[in-house]
Design a protein around this motif. Structure first.
Motif, PDB file in Angstrom:
ATOM      1  N   GLY A   1       0.788  -1.222   0.000  1.00 41.89           N
ATOM      2  CA  GLY A   1       0.000   0.000   0.000  1.00 41.89           C
ATOM      3  C   GLY A   1       0.820   1.271   0.000  1.00 41.89           C
ATOM      4  N   TYR A   2       2.121   1.159   0.281  1.00 43.15           N
ATOM      5  CA  TYR A   2       2.989   2.333   0.288  1.00 43.15           C
ATOM      6  C   TYR A   2       3.735   2.526  -1.034  1.00 43.15           C
ATOM      7  CZ  TYR A   2       2.399   2.330   5.396  1.00 43.15           C
ATOM      8  OH  TYR A   2       1.891   2.360   6.670  1.00 43.15           O
ATOM      9  N   SER A   3       3.710   1.528  -1.915  1.00 43.19           N
ATOM     10  CA  SER A   3       4.525   1.589  -3.137  1.00 43.19           C
ATOM     11  C   SER A   3       4.243   2.845  -3.951  1.00 43.19           C
ATOM     12  CB  SER A   3       4.278   0.342  -3.993  1.00 43.19           C
ATOM     13  OG  SER A   3       4.751  -0.823  -3.351  1.00 43.19           O
ATOM     14  N   GLY A   4       2.972   3.156  -4.141  1.00 44.50           N
ATOM     15  CA  GLY A   4       2.606   4.320  -4.940  1.00 44.50           C
ATOM     16  C   GLY A   4       2.731   5.635  -4.211  1.00 44.50           C
ATOM     17  N   ILE A   5       3.153   5.582  -2.938  1.00 52.36           N
ATOM     18  CA  ILE A   5       3.256   6.787  -2.108  1.00 52.36           C
ATOM     19  C   ILE A   5       4.707   7.165  -1.853  1.00 52.36           C
ATOM     20  CG2 ILE A   5       2.681   7.745   0.163  1.00 52.36           C
ATOM     21  CD1 ILE A   5       0.319   5.739   0.217  1.00 52.36           C
TER      22      ILE A   5
ATOM     23  N   GLY B   1      10.299   7.818  -9.717  1.00 59.19           N
ATOM     24  CA  GLY B   1       9.844   8.651 -10.830  1.00 59.19           C
ATOM     25  C   GLY B   1      10.577   9.985 -10.878  1.00 59.19           C
ATOM     26  N   HIS B   2      10.853  10.556  -9.700  1.00 58.86           N
ATOM     27  CA  HIS B   2      11.607  11.813  -9.638  1.00 58.86           C
ATOM     28  C   HIS B   2      13.032  11.589 -10.149  1.00 58.86           C
ATOM     29  CE1 HIS B   2      12.503  15.855  -8.102  1.00 58.86           C
ATOM     30  NE2 HIS B   2      13.668  15.358  -7.716  1.00 58.86           N
ATOM     31  N   ALA B   3      13.665  10.487  -9.733  1.00 56.11           N
ATOM     32  CA  ALA B   3      15.017  10.169 -10.200  1.00 56.11           C
ATOM     33  C   ALA B   3      15.021   9.936 -11.709  1.00 56.11           C
ATOM     34  CB  ALA B   3      15.538   8.935  -9.468  1.00 56.11           C
TER      35      ALA B   3
ATOM     36  N   LYS C   1       6.413   5.264 -11.138  1.00 53.17           N
ATOM     37  CA  LYS C   1       7.839   5.084 -11.424  1.00 53.17           C
ATOM     38  C   LYS C   1       8.257   5.848 -12.674  1.00 53.17           C
ATOM     39  CE  LYS C   1       7.978   0.538 -11.661  1.00 53.17           C
ATOM     40  NZ  LYS C   1       6.549   0.156 -11.497  1.00 53.17           N
ATOM     41  N   ALA C   2       7.296   6.172 -13.533  1.00 57.26           N
ATOM     42  CA  ALA C   2       7.606   6.851 -14.789  1.00 57.26           C
ATOM     43  C   ALA C   2       7.717   8.355 -14.633  1.00 57.26           C
ATOM     44  CB  ALA C   2       6.537   6.516 -15.834  1.00 57.26           C
ATOM     45  N   GLY C   3       7.566   8.876 -13.430  1.00 56.48           N
ATOM     46  CA  GLY C   3       7.721  10.308 -13.220  1.00 56.48           C
ATOM     47  C   GLY C   3       6.715  11.118 -14.009  1.00 56.48           C
TER      48      GLY C   3
END
Length: 519
Positions: free
Chosen positions: A289-293, A300-302, A385-387
């Motif tokens: 539940g934390y993966s998308g948070i 994604g920022h990296a 993950k795609a920023g």
């Protein structure tokens, strides 16, 4: 995130105990276990938790009638299968799939990423003859057929102890698989296997290759050697077990062939190269539940930082963007790129149906234990993950990834198969986010494992490279952790070893996507 404070001994601030991801969401995410009876102060009054809500799971903050949409991230994650009252745990017992199709805008939203400031960032890599830059210096034993797999491992095992004499050679990897015979080379399955083998052979992290076969297989050693797209400075030798006179003779010949390569490879040295030469593969596994948070948006920022610097970053796992593909199609650089993604989604729908399943069979039991209920919820977190970069290209499995920017590769959701495709496509570093605790590692491209929560990171610290759970803990922001990930990518590309490399992982995780008729 608002940290809040305890109001009384039995009344807690909702914002201290949960995360609200969008103002209109009917659910919030618990960041601590909330036992039944917990009283929470909200702007609307006191909310009493009706049933136990584990951390990472969803708590209803508004009533939702049966059949009504439930939103998280400001997007639908499913429909209520029963009336849901504020204060209830929202999960498999009352939330199901929302089969309503999203409207797919094609190439309507474009983002100009902030340009890098300061000097051009560099990493220390191996410059190859065609201009590519590797992050490792490996020898690969490329097998044409499963019949040569054990022999390849024997050769690798014999040579590995000798590497202490060659400190600039990172290892010898046996690329074994379960196919190669009884498969028509021109078939879809045969084509995918050959594309995968060719991708690894052309990888800039391989300085030397030994191509090894049995001798009577459908996909012949010589046919592979004749078509290999290897770099001009890659050292290549080939052997067939039947021609050598059996396994023992082939092992001796194979060891001698690899040993001849080692002094030449050991003479190679790292040199500065711009980070624009990096190719980053993005994957996740054991999500929660934390993966998308935490980990996914930080990665994604990296990814955006790398893309802004001119590099390539590629997302995979088509079944795990299903339901969130509309967020990618509108970011496509062209309508053709957007349609290419939708074509792969449609192919997967048919593929799953032909196998007696459907794309909404996901999430896995582990995902559900971690708080994810529907594939929509999982996919919405996965695409983070795609920023924010535009979607520049869509690739077939193991196809060379050559278009600069953020791309997408059609891979299965099964982690080893997915990452094998990304590495075959040219990924020189992989970032892998996990909430439940995946222990995947890859070769020849190193894999950084990013933990979504602090509890798992501490419990499995020897398998993890960075703790993104600090975002939920309130000690770091998404941007701060994203910048740390970017710096770790550069360090690993320059030779810093990852946790999975320290453990020697990566050989067994070479798993080409296998399907099609075997006769």
């Amino acid at each position: 995130m608002t940290t809040g404070r305890a109001l009384t001994a039995d009344l807690l601030d909702l914002d201290r105990c949960t995360l609200r991801l969008a103002a209109a969401d009917e659910v919030v995410v618990a960041i601590r276990d909330l036992p039944a009876g917990t009283r929470l102060s909200t702007p609307e009054g006191v909310l009493t938790v009706a049933t136990d809500v584990p951390r990472g799971h969803k708590l209803a903050v508004r009533d939702v009638p049966a059949g009504g949409q439930v939103h998280k991230y400001g997007q639908s994650i499913g429909r209520a299968t029963a009336d849901i009252a504020a204060g209830e745990h929202v999960h498999v017992q009352n939330l199901g799939m929302d089969s309503g199709a999203d409207a797919h805008e094609l190439a309507t939203v474009h983002t100009t990423l902030p340009a890098p400031t300061g000097p051009v960032r560099t990493f220390q890599g191996y410059r190859r003859a065609d201009g590519k830059v590797g992050t490792r210096n490996y020898v690969g034993i490329l097998t044409s057929v499963n019949c040569s797999a054990s022999t390849a491992r024997m050769i690798a095992d014999r040579v590995t102890p000798l590497l202490a004499q060659y400190p600039h050679v990172d290892g010898v990897m046996a690329l074994t698989h379960q196919s190669g015979c009884g498969m028509i080379p021109a078939s879809t399955g045969g084509g995918v296997l050959q594309r995968t083998l060719h991708g690894y052979a052309a990888h800039p992290n391989f300085g030397g290759l030994l191509v090894l076969g049995l001798g009577c297989e459908m996909i012949q050693v010589q046919s592979i050697v004749d078509t290999l797209p290897v770099l001009s400075d890659t050292l290549v030798e080939s052997l067939a077990i039947q021609e050598q006179g059996g396994i023992r003779a082939t092992v001796e010949a194979g060891v001698a062939a690899v040993v001849r390569m080692l002094p030449l490879l050991d003479a190679r040295r790292r040199e500065p190269a711009p980070v624009s030469e990096l190719v980053l593969g993005l994957n996740c596994g054991g999500s929660d539940g934390y993966s998308g948070i935490t980990a996914n948006p930080a990665l994604g920022h990296a990814s955006d930082l790398l893309v802004a610097a001119g590099g390539i970053s590629v997302l995979g796992e088509t079944p795990e963007v299903y339901g969130a593909e509309h967020l990618l199609t509108r970011r496509a650089v062209s309508e053709d790129v957007a349609r290419a993604l939708l074509e792969r989604i449609d192919w997967w729908k048919t593929y799953a149906e032909e196998g007696g399943g459907s794309l909404d069979n996901n999430p896995s039991p582990g995902n559900k234990a971690g708080g994810l209920t529907t594939i929509l919820e999982k996919s919405l977190g996965a695409v983070a993950k795609a920023g924010h970069a535009d979607l520049s290209a869509v690739y077939q499995y193991a196809e060379p990834m050559t278009t600069r920017g953020m791309g997408f590769m059609d891979t299965p959701g099964y982690d080893p198969v997915s990452v094998t495709g990304l590495v075959a496509g040219g990924a020189t570093v992989v970032c892998f986010t996990t909430g439940r605790g995946s222990v995947l590692g890859t070769r020849p491209a190193p894999t950084l494992k990013l933990a979504t929560n602090t509890e798992m990171y501490q419990r499995m610290s020897e398998d993890m490279d960075l703790n993104c759970g600090r975002i939920v803990d309130g000690t770091a922001s998404v941007a701060q952790v994203g910048e740390e990930i970017f710096e770790r990518i550069i360090a690993v590309a320059s030779g810093e070893r990852t946790a999975s490399e320290e453990l020697g992982l990566g050989q067994d995780e070479f798993v080409p996507w296998q399907f099609g008729t075997v006769t």
